[in-house]
Design an enzyme around this catalytic site. Structure first.
Site, PDB file in Angstrom:
ATOM      1  N   GLN A 157       1.431  15.951  -1.295  1.00  9.61           N
ATOM      2  CA  GLN A 157       2.027  15.230  -0.169  1.00  9.61           C
ATOM      3  C   GLN A 157       2.081  16.139   1.066  1.00  9.61           C
ATOM      4  O   GLN A 157       1.642  15.762   2.153  1.00  9.61           O
ATOM      5  CB  GLN A 157       3.440  14.768  -0.545  1.00  9.61           C
ATOM      6  CG  GLN A 157       4.143  14.011   0.558  1.00  9.61           C
ATOM      7  CD  GLN A 157       3.485  12.680   0.865  1.00  9.61           C
ATOM      8  OE1 GLN A 157       3.273  11.883  -0.029  1.00  9.61           O
ATOM      9  NE2 GLN A 157       3.143  12.435   2.123  1.00  9.61           N
ATOM     10  N   CYS A 209       6.988  10.185   3.666  1.00  5.71           N
ATOM     11  CA  CYS A 209       5.992  10.226   2.591  1.00  5.71           C
ATOM     12  C   CYS A 209       5.778   8.852   1.963  1.00  5.71           C
ATOM     13  O   CYS A 209       4.749   8.616   1.354  1.00  5.71           O
ATOM     14  CB  CYS A 209       6.415  11.234   1.536  1.00  5.71           C
ATOM     15  SG  CYS A 209       8.059  10.917   0.874  1.00  5.71           S
TER      16      CYS A 209
HETATM   17  N1   CP Z   1       4.303   9.511  -1.407  1.00  4.27           N
HETATM   18  C1   CP Z   1       4.063   9.285  -2.719  1.00  4.27           C
HETATM   19  O1   CP Z   1       3.885  10.207  -3.519  1.00  4.27           O
HETATM   20  O2   CP Z   1       4.022   7.981  -3.053  1.00  4.27           O
HETATM   21  P1   CP Z   1       3.941   7.388  -4.543  1.00  4.27           P
HETATM   22  O3   CP Z   1       5.263   7.704  -5.206  1.00  4.27           O
HETATM   23  O4   CP Z   1       3.726   5.927  -4.351  1.00  4.27           O
HETATM   24  O5   CP Z   1       2.805   8.062  -5.255  1.00  4.27           O
HETATM   25  N1  NVA Z   2      11.584  12.296  -3.216  1.00  2.90           N
HETATM   26  C1  NVA Z   2      10.888  11.134  -3.680  1.00  2.90           C
HETATM   27  C2  NVA Z   2       9.459  11.183  -3.252  1.00  2.90           C
HETATM   28  C3  NVA Z   2       8.630   9.989  -3.641  1.00  2.90           C
HETATM   29  C4  NVA Z   2       7.203  10.131  -3.209  1.00  2.90           C
HETATM   30  C5  NVA Z   2      11.005  11.051  -5.203  1.00  2.90           C
HETATM   31  O1  NVA Z   2      10.901  12.090  -5.865  1.00  2.90           O
HETATM   32  O2  NVA Z   2      11.226   9.958  -5.720  1.00  2.90           O
END
Ligand code: CP
Ligand code: NVA
Length: 303
Positions: free
Chosen positions: A132, A262
């Site tokens: 990410q 993200c």
């Molecule tokens: N940003 C991200 O990692 O999205 P997902 O959880 O959908 O993979």
């Molecule tokens: N911080 C979040 C990011 C998801 C892409 C999680 O870990 O759920």
């Protein structure tokens, strides 16, 4: 063969190499080129948590590069105690050219790197989200044309995404600010390691979102309750009051500041709809860049 388990485990040269590769593969795709750099290769993805972007970006990346991918949940793979992790890793390694994992524990990713005999990519753990942050760096470079003198301000929970974002700032030479409510700061030990590893990195920590956003070129946020923290959702909504990225917070940053997330986002909680859909938002180009970065991570990993 190279592992991408965390950004701490990469050199700044590795980071620049991956970013350059992602940028090149993105330009080539724009010209209609889909080089079969991974023809005949198999990626196995083992995910203990849900995913849209990560899973799909790796699938699409493999297909465009001439390879294929297999998906297993952690349960399918037997990671819930059916057999030893080292045995699962060795078996999967026998069928795959590369492995991507999404886990609760970072140690599971490190175990796969140790036992599978194949390059391992971290597709998110409780500790960090390196792919990410690499895609985010690519997005920032495209938006600003350089990393020089930029400040990234992360507003919200001191979580896995914040960790990797801070690390990528250290690698590429951007400054990093973080605004969290009390008790949700990045761990002290992490901040100390970060400063030791990147002595030139200018880190500003605050419990005031406006102080953190001051002078920022990028305002970044993520969900207040990550996957696995569903039970804390309501308590966190109270604790994070005042930390929503809204128009007022965006206006307190640089005039040309951009917004990043993200995704997935909880619209109306950590970000207002007008910011997420507004002209300063980069979140959808950012999501697309996950695929270009996934390609680079895969090609870099097998080399
Ligand atoms: N940003 C991200 O990692 O999205 P997902 O959880 O959908 O993979
Ligand atoms: N911080 C979040 C990011 C998801 C892409 C999680 O870990 O759920």
């Amino acid at each position: 063969m190279r592992h991408l388990t965390s950004l701490f485990n990469l050199s700044s040269e590795d980071v620049r190499e991956i970013l350059a590769l992602a940028s090149d593969l993105k330009s080539r795709l724009r010209r209609g080129e889909r080089p079969a750099l991974l023809a005949g290769h198999v990626l196995t993805q083992v995910f203990e948590k849900p995913s849209l972007r990560t899973r799909l970006s790796f699938d699409a990346a493999m297909m465009q590069l001439g390879g294929s991918s297999i998906f297993l949940t952690g349960k399918d793979a037997g990671l819930e105690g059916r057999e030893a992790v080292s045995d699962v890793a060795r078996v999967i390694g026998g069928y795959s050219d590369i492995i991507a994992l999404r886990t609760f524990k970072q140690s599971l990713i490190e175990d796969f790197a140790r036992w599978s005999g194949k390059p391992v990519i971290n597709g998110l753990s409780n500790d960090c989200h390196p792919c990410q942050a690499l895609a985010d760096a690519l997005t920032i470079f495209e938006a600003f044309g350089s990393f020089e003198g930029l400040r990234v301000a992360y507003i919200g929970d001191g979580n896995n995404v914040a960790v990797s974002l801070a690390e990528v700032c250290g690698h590429v030479g951007m400054n990093f600010s973080i605004g969290t409510p009390p008790e949700y700061e990045l761990p002290r030990s992490f901040i100390e390691q970060l400063k030791q590893r990147f002595p030139k990195l200018d880190v500003l920590e605050s419990n005031d979102p406006y102080a953190a956003a001051a002078n920022a070129d990028v305002i970044y946020t993520d969900v207040w309750a990550s996957m696995g923290q569903e039970d804390e959702k309501e308590a966190r909504q109270k604790d994070f009051k005042g930390f929503q990225v809204d128009t007022a917070l965006m206006q307190s940053a640089h005039r040309k500041a951009r917004f990043m997330h993200c995704l997935p986002a909880r619209r109306g909680l950590e970000v207002s709809n007008d910011v997420m859909d507004g002209p300063q938002s980069l979140c959808f180009p950012q999501a697309e860049n996950r695929m270009h970065l996934a390609k680079a991570a895969l090609v870099w990993g097998v080399q």
